[in-house]
Design an enzyme around this catalytic site. Structure first.
Site, PDB file in Angstrom:
ATOM      1  N   CYS A  46       0.831  -1.205   0.000  1.00  0.00           N
ATOM      2  CA  CYS A  46       0.000   0.000   0.000  1.00  0.00           C
ATOM      3  C   CYS A  46       0.865   1.254   0.000  1.00  0.00           C
ATOM      4  CB  CYS A  46      -0.944  -0.002   1.205  1.00  0.00           C
ATOM      5  SG  CYS A  46      -0.112  -0.175   2.805  1.00  0.00           S
ATOM      6  N   HIS A  64      -1.520   0.971   7.528  1.00  0.00           N
ATOM      7  CA  HIS A  64      -2.020   0.954   6.150  1.00  0.00           C
ATOM      8  C   HIS A  64      -1.997   2.375   5.598  1.00  0.00           C
ATOM      9  CE1 HIS A  64      -4.173  -0.350   2.643  1.00  0.00           C
ATOM     10  NE2 HIS A  64      -5.169   0.486   2.873  1.00  0.00           N
TER      11      HIS A  64
END
Length: 521
Positions: A178, A474
């Site tokens: 990510c 994330h």
């Protein structure tokens, strides 16, 4: 999985494996003919729950279809010890031992060949690959005489509407990637970088097939192809691992570190696109005129002033980004912006006691006393003296990248700083350039009486956030598609966002601003 590749593929490569893999791609993945598509629709269901969706994968060792989302294919792989499966939508190969999608040169070649055959069966026009390394399905358009005549008689051009979504495309997470996906979204929506790659300006001089600039050309073609399904950036990841070895592996990496590494590799691979002349050297502190330096490089001026004779020593260094310190969660941050009672400064909503991006920039450019332990040898006094140091912007880049130092590392402490920082849609950098230095005395900010220079104004076009802890988390990003059209990019998922969503993206306790990207107006 090591950067060299998956070692479990060799166990699959026995007997007639190539022909078997081709059949799977022909019948169950690309399905070029109408009959193949009908067969895929009827037969490709999960053998455990009967579902058609949920990311179906096919075992490469036997005839078995299973859901990836519900982990039915995982159960089959564990029970049968069949390590490899293929994604029936995107064609990626998954290894259950490595627990991630893998890249194998021979398998990739077979996948491309079968995809070309499927395109031909579907009536898709295949264009010859250009020498610049652009992908095989896309090439530079050269209008014919007939088309030129039509263009002359029809001068009106089709405009992109405000609700147009071309250029928006999700990116598959290849295992803790990510950090890469959010930076790729920011780069592909950088206006001048987009114009460069979509106009086929890159001239590759590398002998091997490892040019990151060529891969970026392919990536822009993929983003602006009009396809709606997520793109799998496996080749980009492979090239980054090849050229930036410290980022290789499936551990979570820092998005800012990836940005700097990517810009460095792109800069080195842009040699064929550079021209050196005196004018460029005078304006560019890095003495390079490649597209990366034209867009991202600025000049940072450092003035060291002797406290005895007040002599000034000045150096100018190139920079691609500005890393800004943050106050601790319980530490008052100096200096607070004027109007700390809730007014708006530089477009920033400034709540009482809150920290703004402008605060961080003022702290970055304030004079710093170096102290007795860091004496320098003064050219005027010819002896070691105490001094002050001040940083200002000598040359502003076209795209200004601001990085907030959220991750604090020291011998005794490792933590994520959770201080809320507000930021504007438009930013004026005039107070922080070298020519405005005299407007700040003793580190105190003073608003100049004259109207701030409009040439130094920037517009926000991308934001990167991090949610989670220092050990795990994330990354997501917000990107601007049009003037007021914003979208949130969360790997493969793209959702429409409001300006309020962007400016309040730090609202959740776990989601915090990490990087901001402003383009010169």
């Amino acid at each position: 999985m090591s950067p060299a590749g998956c070692s479990h593929v060799n166990a699959y490569k026995v007997d007639n494996w190539r022909q078997n893999l081709r059949v799977i791609y022909q019948c169950f993945v690309w399905s070029g003919s109408a009959e193949a598509r009908r067969r895929k629709a009827k037969s490709c269901i999960c053998h455990m729950c009967g579902a058609h969706l949920n990311r179906l994968h096919s075992c490469l060792s036997c005839v078995f279809f299973g859901c990836f989302t519900k982990k039915h294919i995982h159960e089959h792989a564990k029970n049968k010890r069949h390590n490899l499966a293929i994604d029936l939508l995107y064609g990626g190969i998954y290894c259950f031992v490595c627990q991630d999608y893998i890249y194998d040169k021979e398998m990739e070649q077979i996948a491309k060949e079968e995809q070309r055959k499927a395109w031909k069966l579907q009536g898709t026009v295949l264009l010859i690959s250009s020498s610049s390394g652009v992908g095989e399905k896309y090439s530079t358009w050269e209008p014919t005489k007939r088309e030129l005549e039509l263009l002359r008689h029809n001068p009106k051009r089709r405009k992109i509407t405000t609700n147009c979504t071309i250029g928006l495309r999700g990116l598959i997470n290849l295992g803790n990637t990510c950090f890469m996906n959010c930076i790729v979204q920011a780069l592909t929506h950088t206006p001048l970088l987009r114009d460069f790659f979509l106009s086929d300006r890159h001239k590759c001089e590398m002998q091997s097939n490892s040019c990151l600039v060529c891969e970026m050309s392919q990536l822009f073609q993929e983003f602006y192809s009009g396809h709606r399904w997520p793109h799998i950036p496996f080749r980009l990841l492979h090239l980054v691992w090849t050229h930036a070895r410290h980022l290789a592996g499936y551990e979570q990496q820092d998005a800012h570190e990836f940005l700097i590494a990517a810009l460095d590799v792109l800069h080195r691979h842009c040699k064929g696109d550079t021209t050196h002349d005196n004018g460029k050297k005078a304006n560019n502190p890095n003495h390079c005129s490649c597209i990366i330096d034209q867009i991202f490089t600025g000049g940072l001026q450092s003035d060291v002033t002797c406290q005895v004779c007040h002599g000034v020593s000045t150096t100018i260094d190139p920079f691609w980004d500005i890393s800004l310190d943050l106050p601790g969660s319980s530490t008052p941050f100096w200096p607070l912006s004027p109007g700390g009672d809730g007014s708006t400064v530089n477009g920033e909503s400034h709540l009482s006691g809150a920290t703004t991006l402008t605060d961080c920039l003022r702290r970055f450019t304030r004079p710093e006393h170096l102290g007795s332990s860091a004496k320098i040898k003064c050219g005027g006094c010819h002896s070691y003296q105490e001094s002050t140091k001040q940083l200002t912007m000598k040359k502003l880049p076209i795209v200004a990248c601001f990085h907030l130092k959220r991750f604090e590392h020291s011998a005794k402490l490792r933590r994520k700083i959770t201080t809320y920082v507000s930021f504007p849609l438009e930013l004026d950098m005039t107070p922080f350039i070298a020519s405005s230095k005299e407007s700040r005395m003793n580190g105190q900010y003073q608003q100049t009486v004259e109207v701030l220079n409009s040439d130094n104004k920037y517009s926000l076009f991308a934001v990167v956030n991090h949610q989670g802890t220092l050990e795990s988390g994330h990354y997501t990003s917000f990107i601007r598609q049009h003037k007021d059209q914003w979208f949130k990019c969360d790997d493969a998922i793209i959702t429409k966002a409001s300006i309020k969503d962007v400016l309040d993206s730090e609202g959740a306790p776990t989601e915090l601003l990490k990087n901001m990207y402003f383009v010169h107006k």
